[in-house]
Write a protein that holds these residues in place. Structure first.
Motif, PDB file in Angstrom:
ATOM      1  N   ILE A 146       5.418  -1.990  -7.532  1.00  9.23           N
ATOM      2  CA  ILE A 146       4.875  -3.335  -7.773  1.00  9.23           C
ATOM      3  C   ILE A 146       5.431  -4.221  -6.658  1.00  9.23           C
ATOM      4  O   ILE A 146       6.638  -4.492  -6.609  1.00  9.23           O
ATOM      5  N   ASN A 147       4.545  -4.600  -5.751  1.00  7.48           N
ATOM      6  CA  ASN A 147       4.956  -5.298  -4.520  1.00  7.48           C
ATOM      7  C   ASN A 147       4.829  -6.824  -4.680  1.00  7.48           C
ATOM      8  O   ASN A 147       4.254  -7.304  -5.644  1.00  7.48           O
ATOM      9  N   LYS A 148       5.322  -7.533  -3.712  1.00  9.08           N
ATOM     10  CA  LYS A 148       5.275  -9.001  -3.620  1.00  9.08           C
ATOM     11  C   LYS A 148       6.029  -9.657  -4.786  1.00  9.08           C
ATOM     12  O   LYS A 148       5.633 -10.707  -5.279  1.00  9.08           O
ATOM     13  N   CYS A 149       7.100  -8.958  -5.214  1.00 10.49           N
ATOM     14  CA  CYS A 149       7.863  -9.498  -6.342  1.00 10.49           C
ATOM     15  C   CYS A 149       8.638 -10.755  -5.947  1.00 10.49           C
ATOM     16  O   CYS A 149       9.209 -11.435  -6.800  1.00 10.49           O
ATOM     17  N   ASP A 150       8.683 -11.052  -4.632  1.00 12.71           N
ATOM     18  CA  ASP A 150       9.356 -12.287  -4.179  1.00 12.71           C
ATOM     19  C   ASP A 150       8.514 -13.526  -4.467  1.00 12.71           C
ATOM     20  O   ASP A 150       9.008 -14.647  -4.472  1.00 12.71           O
ATOM     21  N   LYS A 151       7.223 -13.351  -4.708  1.00 13.68           N
ATOM     22  CA  LYS A 151       6.334 -14.502  -4.885  1.00 13.68           C
ATOM     23  C   LYS A 151       6.585 -15.194  -6.224  1.00 13.68           C
ATOM     24  O   LYS A 151       6.790 -14.523  -7.244  1.00 13.68           O
ATOM     25  N   PRO A 152       6.514 -16.535  -6.224  1.00 18.48           N
ATOM     26  CA  PRO A 152       6.735 -17.254  -7.486  1.00 18.48           C
ATOM     27  C   PRO A 152       5.697 -16.869  -8.546  1.00 18.48           C
ATOM     28  O   PRO A 152       6.000 -16.845  -9.737  1.00 18.48           O
ATOM     29  N   ASP A 192      -4.986  -5.554   0.730  1.00 22.88           N
ATOM     30  CA  ASP A 192      -4.057  -6.694   0.819  1.00 22.88           C
ATOM     31  C   ASP A 192      -2.911  -6.676  -0.181  1.00 22.88           C
ATOM     32  O   ASP A 192      -2.209  -7.680  -0.320  1.00 22.88           O
ATOM     33  N   HIS A 193      -2.730  -5.573  -0.878  1.00 24.78           N
ATOM     34  CA  HIS A 193      -1.618  -5.545  -1.830  1.00 24.78           C
ATOM     35  C   HIS A 193      -0.290  -5.194  -1.149  1.00 24.78           C
ATOM     36  O   HIS A 193       0.751  -5.180  -1.791  1.00 24.78           O
ATOM     37  N   GLY A 194      -0.398  -4.864   0.169  1.00 20.35           N
ATOM     38  CA  GLY A 194       0.833  -4.692   0.943  1.00 20.35           C
ATOM     39  C   GLY A 194       1.186  -3.263   1.311  1.00 20.35           C
ATOM     40  O   GLY A 194       2.362  -2.957   1.528  1.00 20.35           O
ATOM     41  N   LYS A 195       0.185  -2.401   1.444  1.00 22.42           N
ATOM     42  CA  LYS A 195       0.457  -0.992   1.800  1.00 22.42           C
ATOM     43  C   LYS A 195       1.093  -0.920   3.189  1.00 22.42           C
ATOM     44  O   LYS A 195       2.132  -0.286   3.377  1.00 22.42           O
ATOM     45  N   THR A 196       0.439  -1.598   4.161  1.00 24.39           N
ATOM     46  CA  THR A 196       0.946  -1.542   5.534  1.00 24.39           C
ATOM     47  C   THR A 196       2.336  -2.170   5.612  1.00 24.39           C
ATOM     48  O   THR A 196       3.235  -1.608   6.247  1.00 24.39           O
TER      49      THR A 196
HETATM   50  N1  LIG Z   1       5.072 -12.545  -0.198  1.00 27.46           N
HETATM   51  C1  LIG Z   1       4.821 -11.309   0.143  1.00 27.46           C
HETATM   52  N2  LIG Z   1       3.743 -11.043   0.908  1.00 27.46           N
HETATM   53  C2  LIG Z   1       3.491  -9.746   1.224  1.00 27.46           C
HETATM   54  C3  LIG Z   1       4.321  -8.713   0.797  1.00 27.46           C
HETATM   55  N3  LIG Z   1       3.798  -7.545   1.260  1.00 27.46           N
HETATM   56  C4  LIG Z   1       2.714  -7.871   1.971  1.00 27.46           C
HETATM   57  N4  LIG Z   1       2.515  -9.196   1.964  1.00 27.46           N
HETATM   58  C5  LIG Z   1       1.442  -9.939   2.613  1.00 27.46           C
HETATM   59  O1  LIG Z   1       0.211  -9.524   2.062  1.00 27.46           O
HETATM   60  C6  LIG Z   1      -0.783  -9.485   3.067  1.00 27.46           C
HETATM   61  C7  LIG Z   1      -1.421  -8.124   3.107  1.00 27.46           C
HETATM   62  O2  LIG Z   1      -0.458  -7.188   3.462  1.00 27.46           O
HETATM   63  P1  LIG Z   1      -0.855  -5.781   4.114  1.00 27.46           P
HETATM   64  O3  LIG Z   1       0.404  -5.026   4.269  1.00 27.46           O
HETATM   65  O4  LIG Z   1      -1.693  -5.974   5.305  1.00 27.46           O
HETATM   66  O5  LIG Z   1      -1.725  -5.214   2.952  1.00 27.46           O
HETATM   67  P2  LIG Z   1      -2.543  -3.869   2.946  1.00 27.46           P
HETATM   68  O6  LIG Z   1      -2.575  -3.399   1.544  1.00 27.46           O
HETATM   69  O7  LIG Z   1      -1.992  -2.929   3.940  1.00 27.46           O
HETATM   70  O8  LIG Z   1      -3.942  -4.365   3.380  1.00 27.46           O
HETATM   71  P3  LIG Z   1      -5.165  -3.479   3.925  1.00 27.46           P
HETATM   72  O9  LIG Z   1      -4.614  -2.546   4.935  1.00 27.46           O
HETATM   73  O10 LIG Z   1      -6.106  -4.489   4.459  1.00 27.46           O
HETATM   74  O11 LIG Z   1      -5.696  -2.764   2.719  1.00 27.46           O
HETATM   75  C8  LIG Z   1      -0.092  -9.847   4.367  1.00 27.46           C
HETATM   76  O12 LIG Z   1      -0.310 -11.203   4.631  1.00 27.46           O
HETATM   77  C9  LIG Z   1       1.360  -9.591   4.086  1.00 27.46           C
HETATM   78  O13 LIG Z   1       2.229 -10.415   4.834  1.00 27.46           O
HETATM   79  C10 LIG Z   1       5.467  -9.035  -0.004  1.00 27.46           C
HETATM   80  O14 LIG Z   1       6.233  -8.202  -0.430  1.00 27.46           O
HETATM   81  N5  LIG Z   1       5.635 -10.326  -0.302  1.00 27.46           N
END
Ligand SMILES: Nc1nc2c(ncn2[C@@H]2O[C@H](COP(=O)(O)OP(=O)(O)OP(=O)(O)O)[C@@H](O)[C@H]2O)c(=O)[nH]1
Length: 715
Positions: A302-308, A205-209
C-alpha cells in the motif's frame, strides 16, 4: 461437406507421413526456391477463395481435391525451405553417455488410435535420454516411422531402446507434428537456494515506477558504486543478510500475460501496488486476476502512505471484498504499508518478500546446461537482436550456442544488469545476450545446444512447425472442421468470460445476469470484471485463458485492440441493452454446449408371432428366437437397442442382432409394417409383448427467456 470434412481429417492425419514418403509436384505452383515461404499465403488465398462449400457432389469433390493439393503443396513448401536453410547433415551417431539415474517423467497414456484431437493440438513431454519406444508411445506414432525421421535428421541408433538427446527427440516430435514441452529435470542434481523473481503490478499512477526506483537505490551495488545505470528491464536488490531479490521492471500486465500464455513461469511473486489515497481501481483488479490465473502469490504494497489523504485501512477492506485474503484478516496475503517517495517501509517490504520466498523454498540447479526465459527482446542497430532473460537453472556461458524460441545464435556477449560483459550467468540472474540471428519473443525459452548444426536444425524445425500449425489453423477455419471432442456429451465445458462495463454497478449487474446462464452443460466462469474500455491487457488475459470479452455500455475497442483480438481469435461482444447481451451470450453458450446423450423411444411394435431357427450346425451357435412384430408407432432401426416389455414391465434390453422384412435384411422398418427381429440375450418372446426401439440422441440446451425478462439455459 461431410466428405470434405472426412477428407480433411484423414489427410491431416496422413499429411506428415507424406512429407517423408511422397513427392508431389505442382508445376504451376510458385513453391520452389528461396521465395517459397513468401508464396504460401498468396497460394492459399488464390486456391481457397471462391470454391463452393455446399453439399453438391461436384463441389465437394473439387473442395476435397483442393484440400489435398493444398496440404501436399504446403508440405512441399516447408520441405523446400528446410533444404534451403539447413546445412547438409552428416550421419552422426548419438553418443551413449552416462545420464545418471533415469528421469522420472509423468506418465502420459499412449495415444488412442482414433484421437479426436489433431496432432498439432497435442503436447507431449520429452526429456534427455528418452527412447524411440517411449516417444512412439507419447506421440502415438509407429516406431519405424519415428526411426525413419531420426535417420532423416541425421542420427543413428542401434536399437529403439537407445537413449536419444532431448534435442533429437524434439526434432522427431516436431516432424511427427506434435508440440513438445521439455522437462528440465533436476533429478539427481544438486539444488541450491536461488533468489526470488518479483514483478510489480498495479493501477496507473499508483507508484510502481517510484517503488522500483526506491528499491533500486537500496541495491548494495548502487550504494557501492554511488548510483547505478540500469541496463536491463530487471535488477537485483542485495540484502545485508546476503540474500537477494530479482525485480522485473518490464512486465506490465500485458507482458505478464503474454509470457504466461507462452508457458513461461518467470515470476515467483507479484507485488501489488495500491495507492493508499486512491484505493482499489480497475487495473488493481486486473493485476489480481493476472496473478491468480498464473497461480503466483501476491504481496500487497500500500503505497503513498505519506499522503494526508492516505487511508490504508480502507484499501485493505476493499481488497478483502475483492477476495484477497489479507494477513490482517486471517488470510495469508501479506500487506506492507510503504511510501516510495518518503522511502519508508521498504525494508519491511523486502523482508516480507524474502519471507514469502523462503516459504516457497525456491531452489535451482546451478551446474549443467542453462535454461532461461526471455522477458524482453529488442533490435539494436549496432548489435543486432538483444534478448533480456531470466535464468531458470544451470550455468549460461558466453560463446555457447543457444536456441531461443524459434531463433538461434551463438552468444557473442553476455551482459549483466549494469551492462558489464560477464562470462557466466546463474539462476535468477537477469542477463542480456547478443548474437541471436533473429528477434525472439517475451516468454520464449532459452536452451543451450552443443553445436551450430543442432541449433540451426532446431530453429528451422520450430519455424516449420509454427508455419504448419498456422496453415492448418487457416485450413480448418476455412473448412470449419467441427470439433469431435464433445462426442460423449456428458462432460461440462467451461466458458471463461471477461466483463468490461462503464461503471462498477453495471459490471456487477452484467456479471449476475451472465451467471444465470450457468447450466449443467456449460459453466460460465467470470475470470475478470473491470470498468473502462477494453485494453490490450484484457485481450492478453482472454488469450491466456481462452476467454471471450463482453463489453457493456462502453465505447468500441480501438482499432489496434480489435485487430489484436481478431488475430488472437478472441470474440468480443459489445452491447448496450442487457437483453441483447444475454441473447448473444446465450447463443454462444448453446453453441459451445457438448450436448447430452439421451435415450429416446423411436418406435414401438407388438409381437404377433414367434419363430425358432433350429437345425444349425454347432459352429453357428445355439438356436435363435425370432419375434414377428408389427410396428405400431415410429420406426425401428437395425443399429438401435431394443427393449422388451410384458404387462408394462421391462423384461430385457439388448442390441438388435437382426432386422428382416420378407427374409431380406433391412436397416429400418416404418410404422404399419411387419418384420422379424432378434434381440441379443432374449429367447423368451410371447404373443402380445411390446418391443420398443431405443435410440440415442444428443440434446443441445435451449436458451429460454421468460416474459418477465428472466433468462436461462434449459438442458
Ligand atoms: N506522495 C507520494 N507520491 C508518490 C509516491 N509514489 C509515487 N508517487 C507519485 O505518484 C505519481 C505516479 O508515480 P509513478 O511511479 O509514475 O506511478 P506508476 O504506477 O509507475 O505509473 P505508470 O507507470 O504510469 O502506471 C508520481 O507523481 C509520483 O511522484 C509516494 O509514495 N508518495
Amino acid at each position: 461437406m461431410a466428405m470434405a470434412v472426412a477428407a480433411a481429417r484423414a489427410v491431416s492425419r496422413g499429411r506428415l507421413r507424406s512429407l517423408l514418403t511422397t513427392t508431389v509436384n505442382f508445376p504451376s505452383r510458385p513453391c520452389a526456391g528461396a521465395g517459397a515461404g513468401d508464396a504460401s499465403p498468396s497460394f492459399f488465398a488464390s486456391e481457397f477463395t471462391g470454391p463452393s462449400y455446399g453439399s453438391a457432389g461436384s463441389a465437394t469433390s473439387v473442395t476435397k481435391l483442393h484440400l489435398i493439393r493444398f496440404i501436399h503443396a504446403s508440405s512441399e513448401l516447408l520441405a523446400t525451405r528446410r533444404r534451403d536453410e539447413a546445412r547438409p547433415q552428416k550421419q552422426k551417431r548419438v553418443k551413449k553417455v552416462d545420464r545418471g539415474p533415469p528421469v522420472e517423467a509423468p506418465y502420459i497414456p499412449p495415444a488412442r488410435k482414433r484421437d479426436s484431437k489433431s496432432l498439432s493440438d497435442r503436447t507431449i513431454e520429452i526429456f534427455e535420454g528418452i527412447t524411440i519406444v517411449e516417444l512412439a508411445k507419447r506421440t502415438g506414432q509407429n516406431i519405424n516411422y519415428l526411426k525413419q525421421i531420426l535417420t532423416n535428421v541425421g542420427e543413428k541408433i542401434d536399437t529403439e531402446f537407445d537413449p536419444i538427446t532431448v534435442d533429437v527427440a524434439e526434432l522427431i516430435a516436431m516432424e511427427a507434428g506434435v508440440n513438445v514441452r521439455r522437462l528440465h529435470s533436476d533429478e539427481g542434481a544438486v539444488l541450491e537456494p536461488r533468489p526470488a523473481v518479483v514483478t510489480v503490478m498495479g493501477h496507473v499512477d499508483h507508484g510502481k515506477t517510484s517503488l522500483l526506483d526506491a528499491l533500486r537505490l537500496t541495491s548494495v551495488a548502487a550504494k557501492e558504486a554511488g548510483g547505478i545505470t540500469q541496463h536491463l528491464g530487471a535488477f537485483v536488490v542485495s540484502m545485508p543478510s546476503g540474500a537477494s531479490i530479482t525485480f522485473l521492471d518490464t512486465p506490465g500486465h500485458a507482458a505478464f500475460s503474454a509470457m504466461r500464455a507462452r508457458g513461461a513461469a518467470v515470476t515467483d511473486i507479484v507485488v501489488l501496488v495500491v495507492a493508499a489515497d486512491d484505493g482499489v481501481m480497475p487495473q488493481t483488479l486486473e493485476a489480481i486476476s493476472h496473478a491468480k490465473t498464473a497461480n503466483v502469490p501476491i504481496v500487497v504494497a500500500i503505497n503513498k502512505c505519506d499522503k494526508p489523504s492516505a487511508n490504508p485501512e480502507r484499501v485493505k477492506i476493499q481488497l478483502g471484498s475483492e477476495g484477497l485474503l489479507l494477513e490482517d484478516m486471517g488470510g495469508d496475503v501479506q500487506v506492507v504499508e510503504v511510501s516510495a517517495l518518503g522511502r519508508t517501509g521498504l525494508d519491511k517490504l523486502e523482508e516480507t518478500l524474502l519471507f514469502q520466498a523462503e516459504m516457497m523454498e525456491l531452489k535451482a540447479r546451478i551446474n549443467g546446461p542453462a535454461h532461461a526465459y526471455v522477458v524482453e527482446a529488442r533490435l539494436d542497430r549496432g548489435r543486432g537482436p538483444l534478448a533480456t532473460m531470466i535464468m531458470q537453472s544451470g550455468t549460461l556461458v558466453s560463446g555457447q550456442y543457444v536456441v531461443v524460441g524459434a531463433e538461434w545464435g551463438r552468444i557473442r556477449a553476455l551482459r549483466d544488469m549494469t551492462g558489464k560483459v560477464i562470462e557466466k550467468a546463474w539462476p535468477a540472474m537477469p542477463v542480456e545476450i547478443e548474437g541471436l540471428r533473429g528477434l525472439p519473443m517475451a516468454g520464449d525459452d532459452v536452451i543451450v545446444v552443443e553445436t551450430e548444426e543442432r541449433a540451426r536444425m532446431l530453429s528451422t524445425g520450430r519455424k516449420e512447425k509454427m508455419e504448419r500449425d498456422r496453415l492448418r489453423k487457416a485450413m480448418e477455419e476455412k473448412f470449419e472442421i467441427p470439433d469431435a471432442s464433445g462426442e460423449e456429451g456428458s462432460e461440462r465445458v467451461e466458458m471463461p468470460i471477461i466483463i468490461k462495463a462503464d461503471v462498477q454497478g453495471t459490471a456487477q449487474a452484467v456479471t449476475d445476469s451472465l451467471k444465470s446462464l450457468n447450466s449443467s452443460q456449460v459453466s460460465v466462469n467470470i475470470i475478470h470484471i473491470g470498468v473502462g474500455p477494453i485494453s490490450q491487457s484484457d485481450v492478453d488475459l482472454a488469450q491466456a485463458c481462452g476467454a471471450c470479452i463482453v463489453g457493456f455500455n462502453i465505447r468500441s475497442p480501438s482499432l489496434p485492440i480489435s485487430l489484436a483480438a481478431k488475430q488472437a481469435n478472441i470474440k468480443i461482444c459489445m452491447h448496450r441493452v442487457i437483453y441483447h447481451l444475454l441473447e448473444d451470450m446465450g447463443k454462444l453458450i448453446v453453441q459451445k454446449a457438448p450436448g447430452m446423450l439421451e435415450i429416446q423411444v423411436a418406435g414401438e411394435g407388438e409381437v404377433l408371432s414367434i419363430f425358432q431357427l433350429t437345425g444349425r450346425s454347432k459352429s453357428k451357435g445355439p438356436d435363435v428366437k425370432i419375434a414377428g412384430i408389427r410396428i405400431v408407432d415410429g420406426r425401428f432401426t437395425r443399429s438401435a437397442t431394443m427393449r422388451l416389455l410384458r404387462s408394462g414391465e421391462v423384461v430385457v434390453e439388448g442390441s438388435c442382432l437382426s432386422l428382416k422384412r420378407e427374409k431380406q435384411d433391412v436397416e429400418t422398418v416404418d410404422k404399419g409394417n411387419e418384420c422379424g427381429l432378434v434381440i441379443q440375450g432374449c429367447d423368451d418372446f410371447r404373443i402380445g409383448d411390446v418391443i420398443q426401439c431405443l435410440e440415442q440422441v444428443k440434446r443441445k440446451p435451449k436458451f429460454v427467456s421468460a416474459e418477465n425478462g428472466a433468462v436461462r439455459i434449459e438442458c
